[in-house]
Motif scaffolding. Structure first.
Motif, PDB file in Angstrom:
ATOM      1  N   LEU A 145       0.814  -1.224   0.000  1.00 35.53           N
ATOM      2  CA  LEU A 145       0.000   0.000   0.000  1.00 35.53           C
ATOM      3  C   LEU A 145       0.842   1.266   0.000  1.00 35.53           C
ATOM      4  CD1 LEU A 145      -2.828  -0.977   2.536  1.00 35.53           C
ATOM      5  CD2 LEU A 145      -3.022  -0.789   0.048  1.00 35.53           C
ATOM      6  N   ALA A 146       2.156   1.151  -0.129  1.00 38.01           N
ATOM      7  CA  ALA A 146       3.010   2.344  -0.131  1.00 38.01           C
ATOM      8  C   ALA A 146       2.582   3.296  -1.240  1.00 38.01           C
ATOM      9  CB  ALA A 146       4.466   1.943  -0.332  1.00 38.01           C
ATOM     10  N   GLY A 147       2.395   4.552  -0.879  1.00 40.22           N
ATOM     11  CA  GLY A 147       2.000   5.559  -1.848  1.00 40.22           C
ATOM     12  C   GLY A 147       0.513   5.750  -2.004  1.00 40.22           C
ATOM     13  N   VAL A 148      -0.300   4.873  -1.385  1.00 40.03           N
ATOM     14  CA  VAL A 148      -1.759   5.024  -1.440  1.00 40.03           C
ATOM     15  C   VAL A 148      -2.186   5.938  -0.300  1.00 40.03           C
ATOM     16  CG1 VAL A 148      -3.969   3.834  -1.329  1.00 40.03           C
ATOM     17  CG2 VAL A 148      -2.017   2.726  -2.447  1.00 40.03           C
ATOM     18  N   PRO A 149      -2.867   7.035  -0.580  1.00 39.66           N
ATOM     19  CA  PRO A 149      -3.212   8.006   0.473  1.00 39.66           C
ATOM     20  C   PRO A 149      -4.227   7.458   1.475  1.00 39.66           C
ATOM     21  CG  PRO A 149      -3.364   8.996  -1.724  1.00 39.66           C
ATOM     22  CD  PRO A 149      -3.265   7.512  -1.912  1.00 39.66           C
ATOM     23  N   ILE A 150      -4.211   8.053   2.663  1.00 42.34           N
ATOM     24  CA  ILE A 150      -5.111   7.625   3.735  1.00 42.34           C
ATOM     25  C   ILE A 150      -5.500   8.828   4.581  1.00 42.34           C
ATOM     26  CG2 ILE A 150      -3.228   7.094   5.360  1.00 42.34           C
ATOM     27  CD1 ILE A 150      -4.934   4.654   6.262  1.00 42.34           C
ATOM     28  N   ALA A 151      -6.691   8.779   5.172  1.00 37.50           N
ATOM     29  CA  ALA A 151      -7.156   9.785   6.125  1.00 37.50           C
ATOM     30  C   ALA A 151      -7.267   9.131   7.497  1.00 37.50           C
ATOM     31  CB  ALA A 151      -8.507  10.351   5.700  1.00 37.50           C
ATOM     32  N   VAL A 152      -7.113   9.917   8.557  1.00 37.50           N
ATOM     33  CA  VAL A 152      -7.080   9.384   9.916  1.00 37.50           C
ATOM     34  C   VAL A 152      -8.078  10.146  10.780  1.00 37.50           C
ATOM     35  CG1 VAL A 152      -5.648   8.999  11.965  1.00 37.50           C
ATOM     36  CG2 VAL A 152      -4.659   8.693   9.681  1.00 37.50           C
ATOM     37  N   LYS A 153      -8.909   9.422  11.491  1.00 36.39           N
ATOM     38  CA  LYS A 153      -9.892  10.024  12.397  1.00 36.39           C
ATOM     39  C   LYS A 153      -9.178  10.870  13.451  1.00 36.39           C
ATOM     40  CE  LYS A 153     -13.840   8.684  15.338  1.00 36.39           C
ATOM     41  NZ  LYS A 153     -14.609   7.531  15.873  1.00 36.39           N
ATOM     42  N   ASP A 154      -9.754  11.995  13.790  1.00 32.06           N
ATOM     43  CA  ASP A 154      -9.055  12.970  14.632  1.00 32.06           C
ATOM     44  C   ASP A 154      -9.023  12.596  16.107  1.00 32.06           C
ATOM     45  OD1 ASP A 154      -7.496  15.280  14.569  1.00 32.06           O
ATOM     46  OD2 ASP A 154      -9.137  16.512  15.330  1.00 32.06           O
ATOM     47  N   VAL A 155      -9.345  11.362  16.440  1.00 34.82           N
ATOM     48  CA  VAL A 155      -9.188  10.864  17.805  1.00 34.82           C
ATOM     49  C   VAL A 155      -7.870  10.092  17.941  1.00 34.82           C
ATOM     50  CG1 VAL A 155     -10.298   8.598  17.533  1.00 34.82           C
ATOM     51  CG2 VAL A 155     -10.551   9.859  19.700  1.00 34.82           C
ATOM     52  N   VAL A 156      -7.151   9.940  16.833  1.00 32.16           N
ATOM     53  CA  VAL A 156      -5.880   9.216  16.799  1.00 32.16           C
ATOM     54  C   VAL A 156      -4.751  10.244  16.776  1.00 32.16           C
ATOM     55  CG1 VAL A 156      -4.485   7.511  15.568  1.00 32.16           C
ATOM     56  CG2 VAL A 156      -6.995   7.370  15.491  1.00 32.16           C
ATOM     57  N   VAL A 157      -3.834  10.185  17.750  1.00 35.49           N
ATOM     58  CA  VAL A 157      -2.820  11.230  17.849  1.00 35.49           C
ATOM     59  C   VAL A 157      -1.785  11.095  16.735  1.00 35.49           C
ATOM     60  CG1 VAL A 157      -3.131  11.451  20.342  1.00 35.49           C
ATOM     61  CG2 VAL A 157      -1.312   9.996  19.473  1.00 35.49           C
ATOM     62  N   THR A 158      -1.387  12.244  16.206  1.00 32.57           N
ATOM     63  CA  THR A 158      -0.455  12.316  15.087  1.00 32.57           C
ATOM     64  C   THR A 158       0.583  13.390  15.380  1.00 32.57           C
ATOM     65  OG1 THR A 158      -2.155  13.699  14.070  1.00 32.57           O
ATOM     66  CG2 THR A 158      -1.906  11.476  13.199  1.00 32.57           C
ATOM     67  N   LYS A 159       1.829  12.976  15.444  1.00 29.40           N
ATOM     68  CA  LYS A 159       2.916  13.907  15.744  1.00 29.40           C
ATOM     69  C   LYS A 159       3.004  14.990  14.669  1.00 29.40           C
ATOM     70  CE  LYS A 159       7.863  14.008  16.815  1.00 29.40           C
ATOM     71  NZ  LYS A 159       9.097  13.168  16.961  1.00 29.40           N
ATOM     72  N   GLY A 160       3.055  16.242  15.126  1.00 30.33           N
ATOM     73  CA  GLY A 160       3.200  17.354  14.210  1.00 30.33           C
ATOM     74  C   GLY A 160       1.943  17.727  13.453  1.00 30.33           C
ATOM     75  N   MET A 161       0.804  17.100  13.803  1.00 33.24           N
ATOM     76  CA  MET A 161      -0.451  17.356  13.106  1.00 33.24           C
ATOM     77  C   MET A 161      -1.542  17.564  14.157  1.00 33.24           C
ATOM     78  SD  MET A 161      -2.158  14.894  10.166  1.00 33.24           S
ATOM     79  CE  MET A 161      -0.551  14.612   9.427  1.00 33.24           C
ATOM     80  N   PRO A 162      -2.371  18.594  14.052  1.00 27.69           N
ATOM     81  CA  PRO A 162      -3.391  18.846  15.078  1.00 27.69           C
ATOM     82  C   PRO A 162      -4.266  17.631  15.333  1.00 27.69           C
ATOM     83  CG  PRO A 162      -3.282  20.683  13.545  1.00 27.69           C
ATOM     84  CD  PRO A 162      -2.414  19.597  12.969  1.00 27.69           C
ATOM     85  N   THR A 163      -4.596  17.418  16.609  1.00 28.83           N
ATOM     86  CA  THR A 163      -5.485  16.334  17.024  1.00 28.83           C
ATOM     87  C   THR A 163      -6.447  16.909  18.052  1.00 28.83           C
ATOM     88  OG1 THR A 163      -3.760  14.671  16.666  1.00 28.83           O
ATOM     89  CG2 THR A 163      -5.619  14.049  18.059  1.00 28.83           C
ATOM     90  N   THR A 164      -7.726  16.974  17.697  1.00 24.01           N
ATOM     91  CA  THR A 164      -8.698  17.659  18.549  1.00 24.01           C
ATOM     92  C   THR A 164      -9.753  16.743  19.165  1.00 24.01           C
ATOM     93  OG1 THR A 164     -10.310  18.100  16.788  1.00 24.01           O
ATOM     94  CG2 THR A 164      -8.488  19.670  17.026  1.00 24.01           C
ATOM     95  N   ALA A 165      -9.904  15.519  18.655  1.00 23.59           N
ATOM     96  CA  ALA A 165     -11.008  14.647  19.068  1.00 23.59           C
ATOM     97  C   ALA A 165     -12.360  15.336  18.870  1.00 23.59           C
ATOM     98  CB  ALA A 165     -10.851  14.175  20.508  1.00 23.59           C
ATOM     99  N   GLY A 166     -12.416  16.281  17.925  1.00 23.78           N
ATOM    100  CA  GLY A 166     -13.666  16.973  17.637  1.00 23.78           C
ATOM    101  C   GLY A 166     -14.133  17.902  18.735  1.00 23.78           C
ATOM    102  N   SER A 167     -13.200  18.326  19.626  1.00 24.20           N
ATOM    103  CA  SER A 167     -13.584  19.107  20.800  1.00 24.20           C
ATOM    104  C   SER A 167     -12.838  20.437  20.856  1.00 24.20           C
ATOM    105  CB  SER A 167     -13.275  18.312  22.073  1.00 24.20           C
ATOM    106  OG  SER A 167     -13.597  19.059  23.233  1.00 24.20           O
ATOM    107  N   LYS A 168     -13.540  21.461  21.316  1.00 22.61           N
ATOM    108  CA  LYS A 168     -12.911  22.767  21.522  1.00 22.61           C
ATOM    109  C   LYS A 168     -11.827  22.704  22.598  1.00 22.61           C
ATOM    110  CE  LYS A 168     -15.097  25.741  18.794  1.00 22.61           C
ATOM    111  NZ  LYS A 168     -14.380  26.584  17.810  1.00 22.61           N
ATOM    112  N   ILE A 169     -11.962  21.766  23.517  1.00 20.71           N
ATOM    113  CA  ILE A 169     -11.019  21.719  24.625  1.00 20.71           C
ATOM    114  C   ILE A 169      -9.619  21.316  24.151  1.00 20.71           C
ATOM    115  CG2 ILE A 169     -11.187  19.320  25.459  1.00 20.71           C
ATOM    116  CD1 ILE A 169     -11.708  20.657  28.286  1.00 20.71           C
ATOM    117  N   LEU A 170      -9.527  20.704  22.955  1.00 15.13           N
ATOM    118  CA  LEU A 170      -8.232  20.338  22.382  1.00 15.13           C
ATOM    119  C   LEU A 170      -7.926  21.097  21.097  1.00 15.13           C
ATOM    120  CD1 LEU A 170      -7.993  16.455  22.887  1.00 15.13           C
ATOM    121  CD2 LEU A 170      -6.619  18.229  23.969  1.00 15.13           C
ATOM    122  N   GLU A 171      -8.668  22.143  20.822  1.00 14.57           N
ATOM    123  CA  GLU A 171      -8.456  22.891  19.588  1.00 14.57           C
ATOM    124  C   GLU A 171      -7.008  23.399  19.518  1.00 14.57           C
ATOM    125  OE1 GLU A 171     -10.625  26.396  16.937  1.00 14.57           O
ATOM    126  OE2 GLU A 171     -11.072  26.205  19.082  1.00 14.57           O
TER     127      GLU A 171
END
Length: 507
Positions: free
Chosen positions: A78-104
């Motif tokens: 699957l190398a090179g095939v793009p993917i999206a990640v649900k925002d409840v999964v932490v990602t280094k260097g990329m905002p992660t909010t869990a859909g909440s203002k408290i983590l905006e």
């Protein structure tokens, strides 16, 4: 099969098809990633499936893949095939909010284990997808950043809590996505968006780096457009992780091989009597029965089974889940990270916590924290939380008894098709009923897969769910892959090809 062979647009290929196009040199990863980013730019203003798009990082990964492939390096399939990640999964260097203002605006300093695996396999991460706040909801209307819309009908919900991942896949913004399933939040969105969603066996995919709602129930898994694609992604993200105390040590079997087998002769399929009657829309039941008929015609044995304690699963879940959530969300207090609201007059630690949590959490999160705190409180623990755990044991026993008679269990995934935005926001109990068929699997820790069963009310998709014993996920892919092939043959192609409109595109 499972892709639009008439389209020259690479975003319309399945993930397996995109992987083959990359391997054959028909397209580069940079071109493929750019095509998906362009698609996001064109349609996501209407859908709101993404909370963050990581264009620079995705293109950088894609260029790296192209260079490595040109140099003859052996790469993951699957190398090179793009993917999206649900925002409840932490990602280094990329905002992660869990859909909440408290983590905006919070940017984690580390990656979840499954994200580490995605990066190691060099899948370009397109961005983070929208969700109900802290995964609490069945419609993605509880996101602090606005609801996601269903690509089949933008006036309807895409399911929840992972509606962003399902909508992104269904709208061809991403061929693959990661979701999480606590009570059906991968499978139910798949059902109402005409996509495929899998909840793996509890503990088979690491939970390290998932922002927890209910630790004994949460499980990450694939969101895709085909059963084979889910199998390929499942194989990539599964496996033991020493950092997760609940992680299973077993080797991951060949799920993709099972999905491609397309043979159900002799497979015993149990139909759960408690999950096909009252409360399920007639057209949803009709598509379900048609799917069973397809399986029977291919040599499967259809067996009616009873799981009498499933009728109590919903009530037990809505005591166990908020109890665990109230504990897990205690860390979001405005003191260490995330939103901090400081009262003007003589602020104290207590007043800062109260103000921050009051402003940072939405109504549904507050509702579940209150329910959970009450259920765990002195004098009520045994009556509520303790009793719910006893029901959980009874549900597990129902599964054990059923799997002595059949290989997999089947039911409609959701009782209805996608409902209209705002239709159930004032009735939490009606909203909770959307997960009635998916919750038992989470209580027992068994795996589940949802795939499209056809079109029901108003030309909207319905889904069928398969459940298998714990650690027997390959059975889901055998049943799901075979049924997908049978149904697509009868439809003349994938269900998504029959969508009257996708994100504003009228066919």
């Amino acid at each position: 099969m499972t892709q639009n062979s008439q389209s020259t647009d690479p975003t319309r290929l399945s993930a397996a098809g995109q992987a083959k196009a990359l391997a054959d040199g028909d397209v580069t990863s940079e071109q493929l990633t750019r095509a998906h980013l362009d698609r996001i730019g064109a349609v996501d203003g209407d859908l709101n499936a993404f909370l963050h798009v990581s264009e620079d990082e995705a293109l950088s990964t894609a260029r790296d893949v192209d260079q490595r492939r040109a140099a003859g390096e052996q790469l993951h399939a699957l190398a090179g095939v793009p993917i999206a990640v649900k925002d409840v999964v932490v990602t280094k260097g990329m905002p992660t909010t869990a859909g909440s203002k408290i983590l905006e605006g919070w940017v984690p300093p580390y990656d979840a284990t499954l994200v580490e695996k995605l990066r190691a396999a060099r899948l370009p991460i397109l961005g983070k997808t929208n969700m109900d706040e802290f995964a609490m909801g069945s419609s993605t209307e509880n996101s602090a950043f606005g609801p996601t819309r269903n690509p089949w009908d933008r006036d309807r919900i895409p399911g929840g809590s992972g509606g962003g991942s399902a909508a992104a896949v269904g709208a061809y913004e991403a061929p693959l996505a990661i979701g999480t399933d606590t009570g059906g939040s991968i499978r139910q969105p798949a059902s109402v968006t005409g996509t495929v969603g899998v909840k793996p066996t509890y503990g088979s995919v690491s939970r390290y780096g998932l922002i927890a709602m209910a630790s004994s129930l949460d499980q990450a898994g694939p969101c895709t457009r085909t059963v084979e694609d889910s199998a390929l992604l499942h194989e990539l993200i599964a496996g033991h992780d020493a950092r997760d105390s609940t992680s299973l040590p077993e080797h991951v079997p060949g799920f993709a091989e099972a999905a491609r087998r397309q043979d159900v002769k002799g497979l015993r399929v149990g139909v759960i009597e408690q999950l096909e009657g009252e409360g399920f829309a007639p057209e949803v039941r009709a598509r379900f029965e048609e799917s069973l008929a397809q399986l029977e015609s291919a040599g499967a044995e259809i067996v009616r089974v009873s799981c009498p304690n499933f009728e109590y699963a919903l009530g037990a879940y809505y005591l166990i889940m908020p109890s665990e959530a109230s504990s897990n969300l205690a860390k979001f207090d405005g003191m260490r990270y995330g939103m901090r609201v400081v009262p003007e007059d003589h602020p104290t630690a207590e007043s800062v916590m109260k103000a921050s949590r009051g402003a940072g959490f939405g109504d549904e999160v507050k509702r579940r924290i209150l329910l959970g705190t009450y259920a765990l409180s002195a004098g009520y623990y045994d009556a509520y939380y303790g009793s719910a755990q006893k029901v959980r044991t009874l549900v597990q026993r129902d599964f054990s008894a059923a799997f002595e008679k059949v290989d997999v269990l089947a039911s409609p995934t959701a009782p209805t098709v996608a409902f209209r935005l705002g239709e159930k926001t004032d009735d939490p109990l009606a909203m909770y009923m959307n997960d009635i068929a998916t919750i038992p699997a989470n209580l027992a820790g068994v795996p589940g897969l949802s795939l499209p069963s056809g079109l029901a009310e108003d030309g909207l998709p319905a889904g069928i769910q398969f459940l298998a014993p714990a650690r027997a996920d390959e059975r889901l892919y055998r049943a799901g892959g075979a049924l997908e092939a049978l149904l697509e043959d009868s439809w003349g192609g994938p269900l998504l090809d029959r969508a009257p409109a996708l994100a504003g595109e009228v066919k």
